[in-house]
Write a protein that holds these residues in place. Structure first.
Motif, PDB file in Angstrom:
ATOM      1  N   THR A   1     -27.596   9.241  39.196  1.00  0.00           N
ATOM      2  CA  THR A   1     -26.152   9.226  39.444  1.00  0.00           C
ATOM      3  C   THR A   1     -25.660   7.791  39.518  1.00  0.00           C
ATOM      4  O   THR A   1     -26.291   6.945  40.156  1.00  0.00           O
ATOM      5  CB  THR A   1     -25.816   9.916  40.778  1.00  0.00           C
ATOM      6  N   THR A   2     -24.521   7.502  38.889  1.00  0.00           N
ATOM      7  CA  THR A   2     -23.822   6.251  39.139  1.00  0.00           C
ATOM      8  C   THR A   2     -22.327   6.536  39.150  1.00  0.00           C
ATOM      9  O   THR A   2     -21.892   7.668  38.915  1.00  0.00           O
ATOM     10  CB  THR A   2     -24.225   5.134  38.146  1.00  0.00           C
ATOM     11  N   LYS A   3     -21.537   5.489  39.433  1.00  0.00           N
ATOM     12  CA  LYS A   3     -20.110   5.693  39.691  1.00  0.00           C
ATOM     13  C   LYS A   3     -19.286   4.570  39.064  1.00  0.00           C
ATOM     14  O   LYS A   3     -19.724   3.415  39.041  1.00  0.00           O
ATOM     15  CB  LYS A   3     -19.848   5.723  41.203  1.00  0.00           C
ATOM     16  N   VAL A   4     -18.107   4.931  38.606  1.00  0.00           N
ATOM     17  CA  VAL A   4     -17.173   3.934  38.079  1.00  0.00           C
ATOM     18  C   VAL A   4     -16.380   3.341  39.236  1.00  0.00           C
ATOM     19  O   VAL A   4     -15.870   4.054  40.106  1.00  0.00           O
ATOM     20  CB  VAL A   4     -16.233   4.540  37.019  1.00  0.00           C
ATOM     21  N   TRP A   5     -16.299   2.007  39.259  1.00  0.00           N
ATOM     22  CA  TRP A   5     -15.624   1.322  40.362  1.00  0.00           C
ATOM     23  C   TRP A   5     -14.113   1.319  40.161  1.00  0.00           C
ATOM     24  O   TRP A   5     -13.575   1.498  39.062  1.00  0.00           O
ATOM     25  CB  TRP A   5     -16.170  -0.096  40.531  1.00  0.00           C
ATOM     26  N   ASN A   6     -13.406   1.056  41.257  1.00  0.00           N
ATOM     27  CA  ASN A   6     -11.947   1.122  41.299  1.00  0.00           C
ATOM     28  C   ASN A   6     -11.274   0.235  40.248  1.00  0.00           C
ATOM     29  O   ASN A   6     -10.326   0.651  39.590  1.00  0.00           O
ATOM     30  CB  ASN A   6     -11.445   0.713  42.688  1.00  0.00           C
ATOM     31  N   ALA A   7     -11.759  -1.000  40.108  1.00  0.00           N
ATOM     32  CA  ALA A   7     -11.141  -1.942  39.177  1.00  0.00           C
ATOM     33  C   ALA A   7     -11.298  -1.522  37.728  1.00  0.00           C
ATOM     34  O   ALA A   7     -10.591  -2.027  36.845  1.00  0.00           O
ATOM     35  CB  ALA A   7     -11.733  -3.342  39.380  1.00  0.00           C
ATOM     36  N   ASP A   8     -12.219  -0.584  37.459  1.00  0.00           N
ATOM     37  CA  ASP A   8     -12.474  -0.121  36.096  1.00  0.00           C
ATOM     38  C   ASP A   8     -11.841   1.234  35.809  1.00  0.00           C
ATOM     39  O   ASP A   8     -12.148   1.855  34.791  1.00  0.00           O
ATOM     40  CB  ASP A   8     -13.981  -0.053  35.835  1.00  0.00           C
ATOM     41  N   GLN A   9     -10.949   1.674  36.694  1.00  0.00           N
ATOM     42  CA  GLN A   9     -10.300   2.962  36.444  1.00  0.00           C
ATOM     43  C   GLN A   9      -9.297   2.867  35.298  1.00  0.00           C
ATOM     44  O   GLN A   9      -8.827   1.786  34.944  1.00  0.00           O
ATOM     45  CB  GLN A   9      -9.631   3.480  37.714  1.00  0.00           C
ATOM     46  N   GLY A  10      -8.957   4.018  34.745  1.00  0.00           N
ATOM     47  CA  GLY A  10      -8.137   4.102  33.548  1.00  0.00           C
ATOM     48  C   GLY A  10      -9.012   4.574  32.399  1.00  0.00           C
ATOM     49  O   GLY A  10     -10.231   4.364  32.414  1.00  0.00           O
ATOM     50  N   TYR A  11      -8.435   5.211  31.412  1.00  0.00           N
ATOM     51  CA  TYR A  11      -9.212   5.879  30.368  1.00  0.00           C
ATOM     52  C   TYR A  11     -10.141   4.918  29.626  1.00  0.00           C
ATOM     53  O   TYR A  11     -11.373   5.087  29.636  1.00  0.00           O
ATOM     54  CB  TYR A  11      -8.269   6.570  29.389  1.00  0.00           C
ATOM     55  N   ASP A  12      -9.593   3.907  28.992  1.00  0.00           N
ATOM     56  CA  ASP A  12     -10.404   3.009  28.169  1.00  0.00           C
ATOM     57  C   ASP A  12     -11.352   2.165  29.007  1.00  0.00           C
ATOM     58  O   ASP A  12     -12.512   1.944  28.625  1.00  0.00           O
ATOM     59  CB  ASP A  12      -9.507   2.107  27.319  1.00  0.00           C
ATOM     60  N   LYS A  13     -10.878   1.674  30.152  1.00  0.00           N
ATOM     61  CA  LYS A  13     -11.729   0.836  30.993  1.00  0.00           C
ATOM     62  C   LYS A  13     -12.903   1.623  31.555  1.00  0.00           C
ATOM     63  O   LYS A  13     -14.005   1.101  31.703  1.00  0.00           O
ATOM     64  CB  LYS A  13     -10.906   0.205  32.124  1.00  0.00           C
ATOM     65  N   THR A  14     -12.679   2.897  31.841  1.00  0.00           N
ATOM     66  CA  THR A  14     -13.774   3.734  32.343  1.00  0.00           C
ATOM     67  C   THR A  14     -14.850   3.919  31.278  1.00  0.00           C
ATOM     68  O   THR A  14     -16.047   3.832  31.573  1.00  0.00           O
ATOM     69  CB  THR A  14     -13.231   5.100  32.794  1.00  0.00           C
ATOM     70  N   LEU A  15     -14.437   4.159  30.050  1.00  0.00           N
ATOM     71  CA  LEU A  15     -15.420   4.320  28.979  1.00  0.00           C
ATOM     72  C   LEU A  15     -16.246   3.050  28.798  1.00  0.00           C
ATOM     73  O   LEU A  15     -17.462   3.113  28.581  1.00  0.00           O
ATOM     74  CB  LEU A  15     -14.716   4.696  27.675  1.00  0.00           C
ATOM     75  N   ALA A  16     -15.597   1.892  28.906  1.00  0.00           N
ATOM     76  CA  ALA A  16     -16.318   0.618  28.787  1.00  0.00           C
ATOM     77  C   ALA A  16     -17.251   0.415  29.975  1.00  0.00           C
ATOM     78  O   ALA A  16     -18.386  -0.067  29.819  1.00  0.00           O
ATOM     79  CB  ALA A  16     -15.328  -0.537  28.682  1.00  0.00           C
ATOM     80  N   ALA A  17     -16.792   0.771  31.160  1.00  0.00           N
ATOM     81  CA  ALA A  17     -17.623   0.626  32.362  1.00  0.00           C
ATOM     82  C   ALA A  17     -18.850   1.524  32.278  1.00  0.00           C
ATOM     83  O   ALA A  17     -19.947   1.144  32.717  1.00  0.00           O
ATOM     84  CB  ALA A  17     -16.807   0.970  33.609  1.00  0.00           C
ATOM     85  N   PHE A  18     -18.679   2.708  31.732  1.00  0.00           N
ATOM     86  CA  PHE A  18     -19.813   3.617  31.559  1.00  0.00           C
ATOM     87  C   PHE A  18     -20.863   2.987  30.660  1.00  0.00           C
ATOM     88  O   PHE A  18     -22.063   3.035  30.948  1.00  0.00           O
ATOM     89  CB  PHE A  18     -19.341   4.946  30.977  1.00  0.00           C
ATOM     90  N   ASP A  19     -20.430   2.406  29.553  1.00  0.00           N
ATOM     91  CA  ASP A  19     -21.374   1.763  28.632  1.00  0.00           C
ATOM     92  C   ASP A  19     -22.155   0.665  29.337  1.00  0.00           C
ATOM     93  O   ASP A  19     -23.367   0.513  29.131  1.00  0.00           O
ATOM     94  CB  ASP A  19     -20.629   1.178  27.431  1.00  0.00           C
ATOM     95  N   ALA A  20     -21.457  -0.106  30.177  1.00  0.00           N
ATOM     96  CA  ALA A  20     -22.125  -1.198  30.903  1.00  0.00           C
ATOM     97  C   ALA A  20     -23.162  -0.644  31.874  1.00  0.00           C
ATOM     98  O   ALA A  20     -24.268  -1.190  31.993  1.00  0.00           O
ATOM     99  CB  ALA A  20     -21.083  -2.040  31.638  1.00  0.00           C
ATOM    100  N   SER A  21     -22.829   0.417  32.579  1.00  0.00           N
ATOM    101  CA  SER A  21     -23.775   1.025  33.517  1.00  0.00           C
ATOM    102  C   SER A  21     -24.984   1.598  32.778  1.00  0.00           C
ATOM    103  O   SER A  21     -26.127   1.448  33.221  1.00  0.00           O
ATOM    104  CB  SER A  21     -23.094   2.136  34.325  1.00  0.00           C
ATOM    105  N   LEU A  22     -24.733   2.244  31.663  1.00  0.00           N
ATOM    106  CA  LEU A  22     -25.803   2.846  30.884  1.00  0.00           C
ATOM    107  C   LEU A  22     -26.810   1.780  30.439  1.00  0.00           C
ATOM    108  O   LEU A  22     -28.027   1.981  30.512  1.00  0.00           O
ATOM    109  CB  LEU A  22     -25.212   3.556  29.674  1.00  0.00           C
ATOM    110  N   GLU A  23     -26.281   0.634  29.998  1.00  0.00           N
ATOM    111  CA  GLU A  23     -27.161  -0.449  29.552  1.00  0.00           C
ATOM    112  C   GLU A  23     -27.997  -0.989  30.699  1.00  0.00           C
ATOM    113  O   GLU A  23     -29.208  -1.212  30.545  1.00  0.00           O
ATOM    114  CB  GLU A  23     -26.327  -1.564  28.926  1.00  0.00           C
ATOM    115  N   LYS A  24     -27.374  -1.192  31.855  1.00  0.00           N
ATOM    116  CA  LYS A  24     -28.110  -1.710  33.006  1.00  0.00           C
ATOM    117  C   LYS A  24     -29.191  -0.727  33.463  1.00  0.00           C
ATOM    118  O   LYS A  24     -30.280  -1.142  33.873  1.00  0.00           O
ATOM    119  CB  LYS A  24     -27.144  -2.011  34.156  1.00  0.00           C
ATOM    120  N   LEU A  25     -28.884   0.543  33.397  1.00  0.00           N
ATOM    121  CA  LEU A  25     -29.835   1.567  33.837  1.00  0.00           C
ATOM    122  C   LEU A  25     -30.926   1.856  32.808  1.00  0.00           C
ATOM    123  O   LEU A  25     -31.869   2.580  33.098  1.00  0.00           O
ATOM    124  CB  LEU A  25     -29.082   2.861  34.176  1.00  0.00           C
ATOM    125  N   ARG A  26     -30.772   1.313  31.616  1.00  0.00           N
ATOM    126  CA  ARG A  26     -31.753   1.481  30.544  1.00  0.00           C
ATOM    127  C   ARG A  26     -31.941   2.951  30.171  1.00  0.00           C
ATOM    128  O   ARG A  26     -33.056   3.417  29.927  1.00  0.00           O
ATOM    129  CB  ARG A  26     -33.100   0.844  30.925  1.00  0.00           C
TER     130      ARG A  26
END
Length: 277
Positions: free
Chosen positions: A74-99
């Motif tokens: 489980t991971t979570k999108v942070w407040n500053a990354d809310q919004g449709y496009d920013k959330t999708l980008a934040a997800f990609d960043a989390s996915l990369e860090k989590l390998r």
């Protein structure tokens, strides 16, 4: 899932009822803590972008050699990354860090109502779900009004709401709303903070009765209520102790005594007022 019971989410996905949280675990301690948890038998790991330790979780998961289909991350999108496009980008960043190639459960960390973005963020999570990049989606720290709004406006019920929940803040009303809507309750800070809860004399008496620690009694209470629970620790002995909660059961009198401890007292912020970036 190492003998840990699972709960079935509203989209049919099975989630371990007991997991390991890494809130406030420093990045340089995360690999060792998660490795210890995995060796103990935990298969569910809960992190978040704002914790700053997703990379450490990813390293530990990769080093473990445990196939992802035996894990639940489980991971979570942070407040500053809310919004449709920013959330999708934040997800990609989390996915990369989590390998990882997918995340098992992705949550909106806080509603931050002043931003007026959590509905658009929820739409982004639904996009990720539809694309098969996550297995389940949910929210964290949502109040009833926030839950009903995303359901009414998007038409999709969150699988999970991860909320502050412990014997001093039992969230009975919100848990009833979850039951009505088909949302699974997950407890963060399940043992309170600072150790004060674990010194409570009522919990100490129940623990002595069962030959267990107060922490084990509190975790057992969560499990018997049906909550998903994610205790955290960096100490291998405590990590193991928190996992050893399946060999006993609280009786009705124990549950009734713990119910009297509720004070509706929060450790964390009020979700209706918390709008930090």
């Amino acid at each position: 899932m190492s003998g840990v019971p699972t709960v079935t989410l509203n989209n049919g996905v099975a989630m371990p009822q007991l997991g390991f949280g890494v809130f406030q675990v420093p990045e340089d301690e995360t690999v060792a803590a998660v490795t210890s948890a995995l060796e103990t038998g935990y298969r569910s790991i809960d992190t978040a972008a704002i914790y700053g330790n997703e990379a450490g979780v990813g390293i530990a998961l990769e080093k473990s050699g445990i196939p992802h289909d035996e894990l639940f991350v489980t991971t979570k999108v942070w407040n500053a990354d809310q919004g449709y496009d920013k959330t999708l980008a934040a997800f990609d960043a989390s996915l990369e860090k989590l390998r990882l190639e997918r995340i098992d459960l992705y949550l909106i960390h806080w509603p931050t109502p002043a931003r007026e973005l959590y509905v658009d963020t929820w739409k982004a999570l639904n996009k990720l779900l539809g694309d098969g990049r996550v297995r389940a989606i949910g929210v964290s720290n949502f109040q009833e009004s926030h839950l009903r709004r995303v359901i009414d406006e998007v038409g999709v019920v969150p699988s999970v709401n991860q909320i502050e929940l412990h014997p001093l803040l039992q969230q009975e009303k919100l848990r009833a709303v979850h039951a009505e809507l088909g949302v699974r309750t997950e407890a963060w800070s399940p043992l309170g903070q600072g150790g004060d809860l674990l010194k409570n004399p009522v919990l100490a008496e129940i623990a002595a009765k069962h030959g267990r620690s107060t922490a084990q009694v509190v975790l057992r209470w969560h499990l018997q209520l049906g909550n998903v629970v994610i205790p955290k620790s960096v100490t291998p002995e405590r990590i193991a102790e928190n996992f050893d909660v399946f060999g006993f059961e609280l009786d009705a009198a124990d549950i009734e005594r713990i119910a009297t401890l509720n004070q509706n007292g929060r450790i964390g912020p009020d979700p209706d007022e918390f709008n930090a970036a």
